[in-house]
Design an enzyme around this catalytic site. Structure first.
Site, PDB file in Angstrom:
ATOM      1  N   MET A 147      36.140  52.292   4.196  1.00 17.87           N
ATOM      2  CA  MET A 147      35.995  51.636   5.500  1.00 17.87           C
ATOM      3  C   MET A 147      36.631  52.500   6.588  1.00 17.87           C
ATOM      4  SD  MET A 147      35.964  47.593   4.889  1.00 17.87           S
ATOM      5  CE  MET A 147      37.701  47.261   4.856  1.00 17.87           C
ATOM      6  N   GLU A 149      45.614  59.636   2.548  1.00 23.06           N
ATOM      7  CA  GLU A 149      45.660  60.443   1.313  1.00 23.06           C
ATOM      8  C   GLU A 149      45.053  59.707   0.112  1.00 23.06           C
ATOM      9  OE1 GLU A 149      46.555  63.610   0.705  1.00 23.06           O
ATOM     10  OE2 GLU A 149      46.865  63.923   2.848  1.00 23.06           O
ATOM     11  N   HIS A 199      42.348  57.776   0.157  1.00 22.03           N
ATOM     12  CA  HIS A 199      40.909  58.061   0.205  1.00 22.03           C
ATOM     13  C   HIS A 199      40.640  59.509  -0.213  1.00 22.03           C
ATOM     14  CE1 HIS A 199      41.231  54.879   3.503  1.00 22.03           C
ATOM     15  NE2 HIS A 199      40.392  54.331   2.646  1.00 22.03           N
ATOM     16  N   ASP A 203      42.772  48.727  -5.192  1.00 23.49           N
ATOM     17  CA  ASP A 203      42.028  47.462  -5.077  1.00 23.49           C
ATOM     18  C   ASP A 203      41.506  47.122  -6.475  1.00 23.49           C
ATOM     19  OD1 ASP A 203      41.565  47.081  -1.877  1.00 23.49           O
ATOM     20  OD2 ASP A 203      41.696  49.169  -2.455  1.00 23.49           O
ATOM     21  N   GLN A 236      38.725  44.569  -7.069  1.00 23.92           N
ATOM     22  CA  GLN A 236      37.473  45.132  -6.538  1.00 23.92           C
ATOM     23  C   GLN A 236      36.864  46.126  -7.528  1.00 23.92           C
ATOM     24  OE1 GLN A 236      36.859  46.495  -2.333  1.00 23.92           O
ATOM     25  NE2 GLN A 236      37.283  48.487  -3.218  1.00 23.92           N
ATOM     26  N   SER A 280      47.642  52.467   2.671  1.00 27.16           N
ATOM     27  CA  SER A 280      46.589  51.534   3.069  1.00 27.16           C
ATOM     28  C   SER A 280      46.315  51.732   4.558  1.00 27.16           C
ATOM     29  CB  SER A 280      47.052  50.094   2.840  1.00 27.16           C
ATOM     30  OG  SER A 280      46.205  49.188   3.522  1.00 27.16           O
ATOM     31  N   SER A 281      45.057  51.592   4.944  1.00 29.21           N
ATOM     32  CA  SER A 281      44.733  51.697   6.373  1.00 29.21           C
ATOM     33  C   SER A 281      45.492  50.640   7.166  1.00 29.21           C
ATOM     34  CB  SER A 281      43.231  51.499   6.584  1.00 29.21           C
ATOM     35  OG  SER A 281      42.511  52.398   5.780  1.00 29.21           O
TER      36      SER A 281
END
Ligand code: AMP
Length: 321
Positions: A37, A42, A44, A191, A194, A226-227
């Site tokens: 998203m 780091e 990602h 996650d 998920q 986390s974003s």
């Protein structure tokens, strides 16, 4: 495997994306997909590395999926910085071949019962009262009414407080899989639920895609990247360290012989409560079925969701004793 780094191609149109992917695969190249998203960190980037190690080409999708936010959740404040994301991707040693950045993958006009108008927020479209409809809406196909649901796995843990979350995730990931047609898709264990939902969907619906779970990346002090961390005030961030601290303690206790999950849960809950976190859940579950367990006699994972201030954080710790 590609070795030289050039700017990734940016594709916003799903047909063009599919065309690119099919052309590459017809040349015998394997394609990896890393769905995100955006607001890349780091964590990602580690998924991209994983994809790069396994495939010839890597596609990173950047799409804030409105389908996984309920009306009361933080879609409008979800951080985004597409330009910054591109700079990060360009500076990676591993080449990213395509950034797939669709405006909208799902038309909510006919699906969301709560409001009556689609609006664009960042690259995402959601419902709302006060904002104007962007031309991006025209890129969608009106009248979607299909949802992918992974019925049992979507219910527990995050599914309890976020009832539409996994439906939104599974549906959009299924669409990304159909558009990009990757050989491999990489998701973070951060996650955890998920990841298991997606793996189950792939199995149940016969997607010919290998889904890889990649390890959690943490800051040097232990906080899982986390974003959403950007929204933590400094004092909240400090208190949020209780999450990873307690998870590491629990793992260490289990490795020293504590196999009673109630005790391990209590250890985590006490530490997080002590730091002022508002716990959504702390659960010790089987790594595959995500069913709660009393004693550790198979691989388990302790999963946690907690709010500090307005920020909801999730984290987990696998225990393989
Ligand atoms: P998001 O952009 O938050 O939807 O995340 C996109 C992907 O990155 C998901 O597969 C996440 O599990 C993964 N991810 C997010 N944070 C981390 C992290 N700290 N370590 C590893 N993977 C992560």
């Amino acid at each position: 495997m590609a070795t030289t780094n050039t700017d990734p191609e940016i594709i916003t149109d799903k047909n063009e994306m599919r065309k690119w992917s099919r052309a590459m695969r017809s040349q015998g190249k394997t394609v990896g997909l890393v769905p995100t998203m955006g607001y890349l960190h780091e964590g990602h980037l580690s998924l991209i590395k994983e994809s790069h190690n396994r495939t010839n080409l890597t596609v990173v999708s950047i799409y804030v999926n409105p389908g996984q936010f309920s009306p009361s959740e933080d879609l409008s404040t979800y951080p985004s910085d597409f330009h910054g994301d591109l700079l990060k991707l360009k500076s990676l040693p591993q080449r990213v071949d395509v950034v797939f950045h669709p405006y909208n993958l799902y038309d909510y006009n006919n699906n969301n019962n709560n409001n009556n108008k689609s609006v664009v927020i960042g690259n995402a479209i959601r419902k709302g009262e006060n904002e104007t409809v962007s031309s991006c809406v025209e890129e969608t196909e009106a009248g979607h009414e299909t949802w992918v649901r992974v019925e049992r796995l979507e219910k527990g843990m995050c599914g309890k407080s976020r009832p539409v979350f996994f439906r939104g995730v599974a549906t959009v990931v299924a669409k990304l899989f159909n558009i990009v047609e990757p050989d491999v898709a990489v998701f973070g264990k951060k996650d955890y639920q998920q990841l298991r939902v997606i793996q189950r969907m792939v199995r149940d619906l016969d997607f010919s895609i290998e889904v890889i779970g990649s390890e959690i990346m943490r800051d040097s002090d232990g906080l899982a990247l986390s974003s959403r961390n950007v929204h933590l005030k400094p004092e909240e961030r400090e208190k949020a360290l209780s999450i990873s601290r307690s998870l590491f303690w629990a793992k260490s206790a289990a490795q020293k012989g504590q196999i009673n999950c109630k005790e391990l849960r209590e250890l985590v809950i006490k530490e997080i409560n002590g730091a002022g976190g508002r716990i959504d859940y702390v659960e010790v579950v089987n790594q595959e079925s995500l069913e709660a367990v009393d004693k550790i006699n198979s691989p388990v994972v302790i999963c946690v969701a907690v709010r500090f201030g307005t920020v909801r954080l999730i984290d987990n710790m696998e225990i393989n004793v």
